[in-house]
Design an enzyme around this catalytic site. Sequence first.
Site, PDB file in Angstrom:
ATOM      1  CE1 TYR A 165      -3.577   2.652   0.916  1.00  0.00           C
ATOM      2  CE2 TYR A 165      -2.298   3.057   2.919  1.00  0.00           C
ATOM      3  CZ  TYR A 165      -3.330   3.410   2.053  1.00  0.00           C
ATOM      4  OH  TYR A 165      -4.110   4.509   2.341  1.00  0.00           O
TER       5      TYR A 165
HETATM    6  N1  LIG Z   1      -8.938   6.531   6.502  1.00  0.00           N
HETATM    7  C1  LIG Z   1      -7.615   6.630   6.643  1.00  0.00           C
HETATM    8  O1  LIG Z   1      -7.082   6.420   7.745  1.00  0.00           O
HETATM    9  C2  LIG Z   1      -6.758   7.038   5.485  1.00  0.00           C
HETATM   10  C3  LIG Z   1      -5.463   7.502   5.767  1.00  0.00           C
HETATM   11  C4  LIG Z   1      -4.645   7.891   4.708  1.00  0.00           C
HETATM   12  C5  LIG Z   1      -5.104   7.810   3.413  1.00  0.00           C
HETATM   13  N2  LIG Z   1      -6.366   7.352   3.163  1.00  0.00           N
HETATM   14  C6  LIG Z   1      -6.785   7.306   1.761  1.00  0.00           C
HETATM   15  O2  LIG Z   1      -7.919   8.138   1.630  1.00  0.00           O
HETATM   16  C7  LIG Z   1      -8.724   7.678   0.539  1.00  0.00           C
HETATM   17  C8  LIG Z   1     -10.171   7.561   1.010  1.00  0.00           C
HETATM   18  O3  LIG Z   1     -10.212   6.654   2.098  1.00  0.00           O
HETATM   19  P1  LIG Z   1     -11.401   6.667   3.156  1.00  0.00           P
HETATM   20  O4  LIG Z   1     -10.772   6.486   4.476  1.00  0.00           O
HETATM   21  O5  LIG Z   1     -12.317   7.802   2.943  1.00  0.00           O
HETATM   22  O6  LIG Z   1     -12.110   5.277   2.775  1.00  0.00           O
HETATM   23  P2  LIG Z   1     -13.646   4.796   2.849  1.00  0.00           P
HETATM   24  O7  LIG Z   1     -14.386   5.522   3.906  1.00  0.00           O
HETATM   25  O8  LIG Z   1     -13.557   3.310   2.932  1.00  0.00           O
HETATM   26  O9  LIG Z   1     -14.256   5.227   1.420  1.00  0.00           O
HETATM   27  C9  LIG Z   1     -13.695   4.677   0.270  1.00  0.00           C
HETATM   28  C10 LIG Z   1     -14.338   5.285  -0.958  1.00  0.00           C
HETATM   29  O10 LIG Z   1     -13.676   4.747  -2.117  1.00  0.00           O
HETATM   30  C11 LIG Z   1     -14.616   4.031  -2.915  1.00  0.00           C
HETATM   31  N3  LIG Z   1     -14.002   2.826  -3.466  1.00  0.00           N
HETATM   32  C12 LIG Z   1     -13.527   1.761  -2.794  1.00  0.00           C
HETATM   33  N4  LIG Z   1     -13.043   0.832  -3.655  1.00  0.00           N
HETATM   34  C13 LIG Z   1     -13.221   1.331  -4.883  1.00  0.00           C
HETATM   35  C14 LIG Z   1     -12.944   0.858  -6.187  1.00  0.00           C
HETATM   36  N5  LIG Z   1     -12.375  -0.342  -6.421  1.00  0.00           N
HETATM   37  N6  LIG Z   1     -13.275   1.646  -7.238  1.00  0.00           N
HETATM   38  C15 LIG Z   1     -13.849   2.837  -7.034  1.00  0.00           C
HETATM   39  N7  LIG Z   1     -14.145   3.341  -5.830  1.00  0.00           N
HETATM   40  C16 LIG Z   1     -13.829   2.589  -4.769  1.00  0.00           C
HETATM   41  C17 LIG Z   1     -15.768   3.690  -1.988  1.00  0.00           C
HETATM   42  O11 LIG Z   1     -16.944   3.496  -2.773  1.00  0.00           O
HETATM   43  P3  LIG Z   1     -18.212   2.677  -2.158  1.00  0.00           P
HETATM   44  O12 LIG Z   1     -18.760   3.519  -1.044  1.00  0.00           O
HETATM   45  O13 LIG Z   1     -19.184   2.507  -3.255  1.00  0.00           O
HETATM   46  O14 LIG Z   1     -17.637   1.407  -1.656  1.00  0.00           O
HETATM   47  C18 LIG Z   1     -15.803   4.924  -1.094  1.00  0.00           C
HETATM   48  O15 LIG Z   1     -16.476   5.979  -1.713  1.00  0.00           O
HETATM   49  C19 LIG Z   1      -8.104   6.355   0.074  1.00  0.00           C
HETATM   50  O16 LIG Z   1      -7.333   6.585  -1.070  1.00  0.00           O
HETATM   51  C20 LIG Z   1      -7.192   5.957   1.238  1.00  0.00           C
HETATM   52  O17 LIG Z   1      -6.104   5.189   0.810  1.00  0.00           O
HETATM   53  C21 LIG Z   1      -7.205   6.978   4.164  1.00  0.00           C
END
Ligand SMILES: NC(=O)c1ccc[n+]([C@@H]2O[C@H](COP(=O)([O-])OP(=O)(O)OC[C@H]3O[C@@H](n4cnc5c(N)ncnc54)[C@H](OP(=O)(O)O)[C@@H]3O)[C@@H](O)[C@H]2O)c1
Length: 259
Positions: A165
Site C-alpha cells: 500500500y
Molecule cells: N482513513 C484513513 O485512515 C486514510 C489515511 C490515509 C489515506 N487514506 C486514503 O484516503 C482515501 C479515502 O479513504 P477513506 O478512508 O475515505 O475510505 P472509505 O471511507 O472506505 O471510502 C472509500 C471510498 O472509495 C470508494 N471505493 C472503494 N473501492 C473502490 C474501487 N475499487 N473503485 C472505485 N471506488 C472505490 C468507496 O466506494 P463505495 O462507497 O461505493 O464502496 C468509497 O467511496 C483512500 O485513497 C485511502 O487510501 C485513508
Amino acid sequence: MTIEADAVTSKKIAIVTGGSRGIGRNTVESLARRGVNTIFTYHTHGTDAEAVVSAVKDAGAEAVALQLDAGNVASFDAFVENVKGALSRLGATHFDYLVNNAGNNHRNMPFETATVEEFDSVCNVHFKGVFFLTQKLLPLINDGGRIVNVSTARTRLISPGGAVYGSMKGAVEVLTRYLAKELGPRRIAVNVVAPGATETDFSGGIVRDNPAMNKRVAEGTALGRAGVPDDVGRMIASLLSEDNRWVNAERIEVTGGYV
Ligand SMILES: NC(=O)c1ccc[n+]([C@@H]2O[C@H](COP(=O)([O-])OP(=O)(O)OC[C@H]3O[C@@H](n4cnc5c(N)ncnc54)[C@H](OP(=O)(O)O)[C@@H]3O)[C@@H](O)[C@H]2O)c1
C-alpha cells in the site's frame, strides 16, 4: 492543446472518485458549501451515493453520482462517456478539479508473504487506476484546473505490513510531481494530500472502531486525537480553491501533527 474555460456554466465543477463515503464524501460536501458542483463516483454503495447527492442539494449545489471501479482500467473509456453525460446535465462540457481519492480496504501484508494477486489488486486501485483515469479525463479538464491526488502519511511513517500500500501511494506522490511539470503549460496545478489515520470505514473502520488503535493514534498526534473526514475533506476543498492557486507539485500532510 488548448481548451477554453466552459462558457455555459459559471460554477466550477469537480470530479471526486470515491465520493460516497469517508474523506471523499466530506470533500464533495465541502466543495458544495463553496458553491462547487461535483460529479463523484461510488463503487458498491449506491445508497450512500444517493445520500450524498441529497446533502449536496441541501447545501445549494448539484451533484451527479456515477458508478466506477477505479481498479478496472478497461472500463475507463465507458466511464469517460458517462462523465460527458453528467457534464451535460450540469450544463457543461468540461470540468475544473479532479480529486483521485477512491481507495479500498486491504489486509496488512508483510513483505515476505504478500502475493502477486494482492500486489496487483492494490496497484490497480491505488496507482494504475489513478494514472490512467487521470490520463483519460485530461482532455475534459479546463486549462487552469487543479488536480489533487490522495496519498497517505504511511509513505513517511513506516510500519510493518504497509509495503504494498505504502509503495503504491509513494508512486502516486512521484506521479504528482511529474503531472505538475507536464501539465504546467496548461496551467493545471497538481498536488498530493497525505492524510494520517482518519476515522472512516477504511480497513474495516479500524481507526474509528478499534479503541486501542484509536488511542494509539491519538497519543501519537500533536493535536491529541485521530483525524475525522472533516479534517481532510475541507482541506482538499480549500486546496482546490483560488486561495491556493500558487501551491503546486507539493505533498501536503494532513495528520494533526503525527510524529
Ligand atoms: N482513513 C484513513 O485512515 C486514510 C489515511 C490515509 C489515506 N487514506 C486514503 O484516503 C482515501 C479515502 O479513504 P477513506 O478512508 O475515505 O475510505 P472509505 O471511507 O472506505 O471510502 C472509500 C471510498 O472509495 C470508494 N471505493 C472503494 N473501492 C473502490 C474501487 N475499487 N473503485 C472505485 N471506488 C472505490 C468507496 O466506494 P463505495 O462507497 O461505493 O464502496 C468509497 O467511496 C483512500 O485513497 C485511502 O487510501 C485513508
